[in-house]
Design an enzyme around this catalytic site. Structure first.
Site, PDB file in Angstrom:
ATOM      1  N   TYR A  36       1.713  -5.555  11.409  1.00  0.00           N
ATOM      2  CA  TYR A  36       2.517  -6.695  11.853  1.00  0.00           C
ATOM      3  C   TYR A  36       3.999  -6.354  11.853  1.00  0.00           C
ATOM      4  O   TYR A  36       4.421  -5.333  11.309  1.00  0.00           O
ATOM      5  CB  TYR A  36       2.261  -7.921  10.975  1.00  0.00           C
ATOM      6  CG  TYR A  36       2.936  -7.889   9.615  1.00  0.00           C
ATOM      7  CD1 TYR A  36       2.490  -7.033   8.620  1.00  0.00           C
ATOM      8  CD2 TYR A  36       4.028  -8.709   9.332  1.00  0.00           C
ATOM      9  CE1 TYR A  36       3.111  -6.998   7.380  1.00  0.00           C
ATOM     10  CE2 TYR A  36       4.650  -8.684   8.090  1.00  0.00           C
ATOM     11  CZ  TYR A  36       4.184  -7.826   7.121  1.00  0.00           C
ATOM     12  OH  TYR A  36       4.799  -7.786   5.896  1.00  0.00           O
ATOM     13  N   ARG A  55       8.685   0.447  15.227  1.00  0.00           N
ATOM     14  CA  ARG A  55       7.986   0.501  13.930  1.00  0.00           C
ATOM     15  C   ARG A  55       6.539   0.027  14.075  1.00  0.00           C
ATOM     16  O   ARG A  55       5.629   0.565  13.449  1.00  0.00           O
ATOM     17  CB  ARG A  55       8.723  -0.317  12.876  1.00  0.00           C
ATOM     18  CG  ARG A  55       8.095  -0.162  11.495  1.00  0.00           C
ATOM     19  CD  ARG A  55       8.927  -0.784  10.402  1.00  0.00           C
ATOM     20  NE  ARG A  55       9.067  -2.216  10.592  1.00  0.00           N
ATOM     21  CZ  ARG A  55       9.857  -2.990   9.884  1.00  0.00           C
ATOM     22  NH1 ARG A  55      10.607  -2.468   8.909  1.00  0.00           N
ATOM     23  NH2 ARG A  55       9.950  -4.292  10.108  1.00  0.00           N
ATOM     24  N   HIS A 103     -17.448  -0.587   7.697  1.00  0.00           N
ATOM     25  CA  HIS A 103     -16.134  -0.046   7.332  1.00  0.00           C
ATOM     26  C   HIS A 103     -15.582   0.854   8.433  1.00  0.00           C
ATOM     27  O   HIS A 103     -14.408   0.800   8.771  1.00  0.00           O
ATOM     28  CB  HIS A 103     -16.219   0.733   6.015  1.00  0.00           C
ATOM     29  CG  HIS A 103     -16.357  -0.152   4.822  1.00  0.00           C
ATOM     30  ND1 HIS A 103     -16.161   0.272   3.541  1.00  0.00           N
ATOM     31  CD2 HIS A 103     -16.667  -1.464   4.716  1.00  0.00           C
ATOM     32  CE1 HIS A 103     -16.347  -0.720   2.694  1.00  0.00           C
ATOM     33  NE2 HIS A 103     -16.666  -1.799   3.387  1.00  0.00           N
ATOM     34  N   LYS A 148       3.257  -0.868   8.058  1.00  0.00           N
ATOM     35  CA  LYS A 148       3.449  -2.310   7.818  1.00  0.00           C
ATOM     36  C   LYS A 148       2.142  -3.051   8.079  1.00  0.00           C
ATOM     37  O   LYS A 148       1.947  -3.684   9.107  1.00  0.00           O
ATOM     38  CB  LYS A 148       4.605  -2.829   8.691  1.00  0.00           C
ATOM     39  CG  LYS A 148       5.162  -4.174   8.215  1.00  0.00           C
ATOM     40  CD  LYS A 148       6.508  -4.423   8.844  1.00  0.00           C
ATOM     41  CE  LYS A 148       6.990  -5.859   8.670  1.00  0.00           C
ATOM     42  NZ  LYS A 148       7.158  -6.291   7.300  1.00  0.00           N
TER      43      LYS A 148
HETATM   44  C1  LIG Z   1       7.700  -4.258   1.574  1.00  0.00           C
HETATM   45  C2  LIG Z   1       8.878  -4.504   2.464  1.00  0.00           C
HETATM   46  N1  LIG Z   1       9.964  -3.737   2.341  1.00  0.00           N
HETATM   47  C3  LIG Z   1      11.048  -3.925   3.111  1.00  0.00           C
HETATM   48  C4  LIG Z   1      11.092  -4.930   4.057  1.00  0.00           C
HETATM   49  C5  LIG Z   1      12.330  -5.112   4.887  1.00  0.00           C
HETATM   50  O1  LIG Z   1      12.123  -4.627   6.183  1.00  0.00           O
HETATM   51  P1  LIG Z   1      12.948  -5.218   7.415  1.00  0.00           P
HETATM   52  O2  LIG Z   1      14.379  -5.030   7.094  1.00  0.00           O
HETATM   53  O3  LIG Z   1      12.511  -4.406   8.571  1.00  0.00           O
HETATM   54  O4  LIG Z   1      12.568  -6.656   7.517  1.00  0.00           O
HETATM   55  C6  LIG Z   1       9.978  -5.742   4.245  1.00  0.00           C
HETATM   56  C7  LIG Z   1       9.977  -6.780   5.272  1.00  0.00           C
HETATM   57  O5  LIG Z   1       9.012  -7.454   5.501  1.00  0.00           O
HETATM   58  C8  LIG Z   1       8.838  -5.534   3.435  1.00  0.00           C
HETATM   59  O6  LIG Z   1       7.731  -6.285   3.568  1.00  0.00           O
END
Ligand SMILES: Cc1ncc(COP(=O)(O)O)c(C=O)c1O
Length: 288
Positions: A36, A55, A103, A148
């Protein structure tokens, strides 16, 4: 600015959120086989869209999920349907729904795309926003935090621990007491006259905001070193702040119940919060 209407886009179909349905065999639902992005939206314009899509592409590649053709057009169509608002746009792509719950992903599936706009109350003056409180916890998340994924059980447990402690954020630390990142933020520490932030790699998300801050700090003449802040050095810290798309830059004034530095939001934090807000406004104007 008013909230967006309660619409979403599911597999390219825009409709009421309350009527959207996914299959119970969707692998995002069953396995967290899903990635996401969350973007900030100002006046209906998604900020830093190319960086977020890049990303997303990296996260999809990490999971060997094909890039969903037409995603950019689906985002544009949804934002045209919502009209102007300030808030966020959530974009989730799952591997899709398989015929059986196995899985192994097996045959190539059609990825599920779910796009959700939402209102968000940003501070009127980010440089004057009050400080946050945080707790530290051992990093119990998985070892590919650079991807992510929506499989966020570790962050959810951290969020619960923070809530039970009456804190705003959880900061995850490695085995040697090196601070990695927050539950939904990256983090920076001012240690003497340098900012420290954990280097990129498998244990932190490559934050879009983090990368803007590295650039903005350089422009402001602030020195940033990509090395992990160590809890053992805490007495020498002057400032601690977290960064994220919706969080912006927020000072952390209390960690594990005791003040950080002098217990107030520090000057570097405020300068970077203001610089980021200015860059965001400029990006929104450019998009408009
Ligand atoms: C674990 C984590 N680290 C860092 C960030 C910050 O990332 P960004 O600046 O791209 O929102 C997020 C944002 O959701 C996150 O979930």
């Amino acid at each position: 600015m008013s909230a967006p209407p309660p619409l979403c886009s599911l597999d390219g179909r825009i409709g009421p959120l309350a009527e959207a349905r996914i299959s119970p065999l969707d692998r995002g639902f069953l396995f967290g086989d899903s990635v996401y992005e969350t973007m900030k939206v100002l006046g209906g314009h998604p900020l830093f869209l190319p960086a977020h899509l890049a990303r997303l592409a990296a996260s999809l590649a990490g999971f060997e999920i094909p890039w969903p053709e037409g995603l950019a057009a689906e985002i544009a169509a949804l934002l045209a349907a919502t009209g102007p608002f300030d808030g966020s746009l959530y974009v989730q792509v799952t591997r899709g729904a398989a015929p059986q719950r196995l899985h192994q992903p097996g045959a190539r599936l059609t990825p599920t795309r779910f796009l959700l706009p939402a209102a968000y109350a940003f501070p009127a003056d980010p440089a004057a926003a009050p400080g946050l409180t945080a707790i530290t916890r051992p990093d119990w998340r998985w070892q590919r935090c650079d991807l992510k994924t929506t499989a966020l059980a570790g962050s959810v447990l951290g969020g619960l621990a923070a809530a039970h402690a009456g804190a705003d954020e959880v900061l995850f630390a490695g085995p040697g007491g090196e601070l990695r990142e927050g539950g939904h933020t990256n983090l920076f520490v001012r240690h003497g006259e340098v900012l420290e932030t954990h280097p990129l790699g498998a244990v932190v998300l490559p934050g879009v905001t983090r990368s803007h801050l590295l650039d903005l700090a350089a422009g402001l003449g602030l020195t940033v070193v990509e090395r992990a802040p160590r809890l053992a050095d805490r007495e020498a810290w002057r400032e601690l702040f977290v960064s994220g798309t919706l969080t912006g830059v927020r000072g952390v004034v209390q960690l594990d119940g005791t003040p950080v530095g002098d217990g107030t939001v520090g000057p570097w934090t405020r300068r970077l919060a203001a610089a980021l807000a200015a860059r965001e406004r400029a990006a929104a104007e450019e998009a408009g």
